[in-house]
Scaffold this motif. Structure first.
Motif, PDB file in Angstrom:
ATOM      1  N   ILE A  34       0.835  -1.208   0.000  1.00  0.00           N
ATOM      2  CA  ILE A  34       0.000   0.000   0.000  1.00  0.00           C
ATOM      3  C   ILE A  34       0.867   1.254   0.000  1.00  0.00           C
ATOM      4  CG2 ILE A  34      -1.628   1.347   1.381  1.00  0.00           C
ATOM      5  CD1 ILE A  34      -2.846  -1.312   2.334  1.00  0.00           C
ATOM      6  N   MET A  35       1.901   1.257   0.859  1.00  0.00           N
ATOM      7  CA  MET A  35       2.755   2.439   0.976  1.00  0.00           C
ATOM      8  C   MET A  35       3.577   2.678  -0.286  1.00  0.00           C
ATOM      9  SD  MET A  35       3.943   2.304   4.958  1.00  0.00           S
ATOM     10  CE  MET A  35       4.694   3.910   4.788  1.00  0.00           C
ATOM     11  N   LEU A  36       4.051   1.590  -0.914  1.00  0.00           N
ATOM     12  CA  LEU A  36       4.805   1.749  -2.165  1.00  0.00           C
ATOM     13  C   LEU A  36       3.893   2.251  -3.277  1.00  0.00           C
ATOM     14  CD1 LEU A  36       7.022  -1.462  -2.041  1.00  0.00           C
ATOM     15  CD2 LEU A  36       7.852   0.897  -1.999  1.00  0.00           C
ATOM     16  N   GLN A  37       2.640   1.803  -3.278  1.00  0.00           N
ATOM     17  CA  GLN A  37       1.684   2.289  -4.278  1.00  0.00           C
ATOM     18  C   GLN A  37       1.402   3.773  -4.060  1.00  0.00           C
ATOM     19  OE1 GLN A  37      -1.760   3.286  -3.997  1.00  0.00           O
ATOM     20  NE2 GLN A  37      -1.949   3.470  -6.230  1.00  0.00           N
ATOM     21  N   LYS A  38       1.263   4.183  -2.806  1.00  0.00           N
ATOM     22  CA  LYS A  38       1.036   5.584  -2.485  1.00  0.00           C
ATOM     23  C   LYS A  38       2.250   6.439  -2.859  1.00  0.00           C
ATOM     24  CE  LYS A  38      -3.008   4.898  -0.577  1.00  0.00           C
ATOM     25  NZ  LYS A  38      -4.243   5.308  -1.290  1.00  0.00           N
ATOM     26  N   ALA A  39       3.440   5.806  -2.843  1.00  0.00           N
ATOM     27  CA  ALA A  39       4.663   6.536  -3.206  1.00  0.00           C
ATOM     28  C   ALA A  39       4.802   6.685  -4.715  1.00  0.00           C
ATOM     29  CB  ALA A  39       5.883   5.819  -2.639  1.00  0.00           C
ATOM     30  N   GLY A  40       3.921   6.011  -5.480  1.00  0.00           N
ATOM     31  CA  GLY A  40       3.917   6.201  -6.927  1.00  0.00           C
ATOM     32  C   GLY A  40       4.373   5.021  -7.756  1.00  0.00           C
ATOM     33  N   LEU A  41       4.644   3.868  -7.131  1.00  0.00           N
ATOM     34  CA  LEU A  41       5.108   2.710  -7.886  1.00  0.00           C
ATOM     35  C   LEU A  41       3.923   1.886  -8.391  1.00  0.00           C
ATOM     36  CD1 LEU A  41       8.151   1.276  -5.884  1.00  0.00           C
ATOM     37  CD2 LEU A  41       8.179   2.675  -7.927  1.00  0.00           C
ATOM     38  N   PRO A  42       3.939   1.456  -9.667  1.00  0.00           N
ATOM     39  CA  PRO A  42       2.886   0.574 -10.184  1.00  0.00           C
ATOM     40  C   PRO A  42       2.969  -0.808  -9.550  1.00  0.00           C
ATOM     41  CG  PRO A  42       4.120   1.648 -11.967  1.00  0.00           C
ATOM     42  CD  PRO A  42       4.885   1.879 -10.701  1.00  0.00           C
ATOM     43  N   ALA A  43       1.887  -1.556  -9.606  1.00  0.00           N
ATOM     44  CA  ALA A  43       1.807  -2.868  -8.957  1.00  0.00           C
ATOM     45  C   ALA A  43       2.882  -3.829  -9.467  1.00  0.00           C
ATOM     46  CB  ALA A  43       0.413  -3.474  -9.162  1.00  0.00           C
TER      47      ALA A  43
END
Length: 237
Positions: A34-43
């Motif tokens: 969740i945090m990596l996605q919020k940081a802008g990284l795609p799945a």
């Protein structure tokens, strides 16, 4: 003897030994995704990163530094220093691994974390544990962690986590890491000094690389104090 066991039986034993690790990896992996996605990284990048890096603390650091626009160089150096302990853990396990080539050792060491190290070392020491058992355990943990982060990446598009909550989670995780490492007063001094140096240096330079500088300086201070303490103990004797 374990060498007469089938691969399926070995996999089953490794899976059962991995369950305590899974119980920790699944919720942490979801949060990390969740945090990596919020940081802008795609799945897909999060899944790839989880397989390649396989270090929860490093991925949490990366998420925090990406969110604060940290440089790639500072992220790589910070996560490298954070995981230097893996050299010691891998070298310790190497004493139990016999007659394996470099390719096997490099792949095996990729799956070494605090948790897999603890379980494998215990099994090697007190159980009839083989290198195949240990490798299966590592692979299962990598798979569970990566899938958890991948699912977390999709949850990140649905679940909203404010910056304050994310900051709390990161702070709590690093406090836990520090507490687990503290063994005596010197470790306490080093921890306090590294925090103070990070704050002071960041106030002046406004660069995330100060974390690395503060860590190195604090470690050198701790080494010097420990050396003086050991010398005094020798003189008393």
């Amino acid at each position: 003897m374990k060498k007469d066991m089938s691969k399926r039986e070995i996999l089953k034993e490794s899976f059962l030994a991995s369950i305590p690790i899974f119980l920790g990896y699944i919720p942490l992996g979801l949060i990390c995704g969740i945090m990596l996605q919020k940081a802008g990284l795609p799945a897909f990048y999060i899944l790839f990163m989880s397989f390649i890096v396989f270090a929860g603390s490093s991925q949490f650091v990366a998420a925090s530094m990406l969110a604060s626009n940290g440089s790639i160089t500072s992220i790589i150096l910070t996560t490298f220093i954070l995981n230097l302990r893996n050299f010691l853990m891998s070298s310790n396990l190497h004493m139990h691994i016999k007659n394996k080539n470099m390719k096997f050792l490099m792949y095996f060491c990729h799956g070494v974390t605090d948790e897999t190290f603890a379980i494998n070392l215990e099994k090697y020491t007190y159980g009839n544990w083989t290198d195949t058992h240990a490798l299966y355990l590592n692979n299962l943990c990598i798979l569970v962690w990566a899938v958890s982060c991948f699912v977390g990446a999709f949850l990140g598009e649905i679940v909203h986590i404010s910056d304050s909550v994310a900051g709390f989670l990161l702070t709590a995780m690093f406090i836990t890491l520090i507490v687990n490492q503290i063994k005596n007063k010197i470790y306490v001094l080093v921890s306090i000094l590294s925090i103070l140096l990070s704050v002071v240096l960041y106030t002046f330079f406004k660069n995330s690389l100060v974390i690395i500088i503060a860590s190195i300086l604090s470690s050198l201070f701790g080494f010097y104090i420990q050396k003086l303490t050991h010398r005094k103990e020798c003189n008393y004797e």
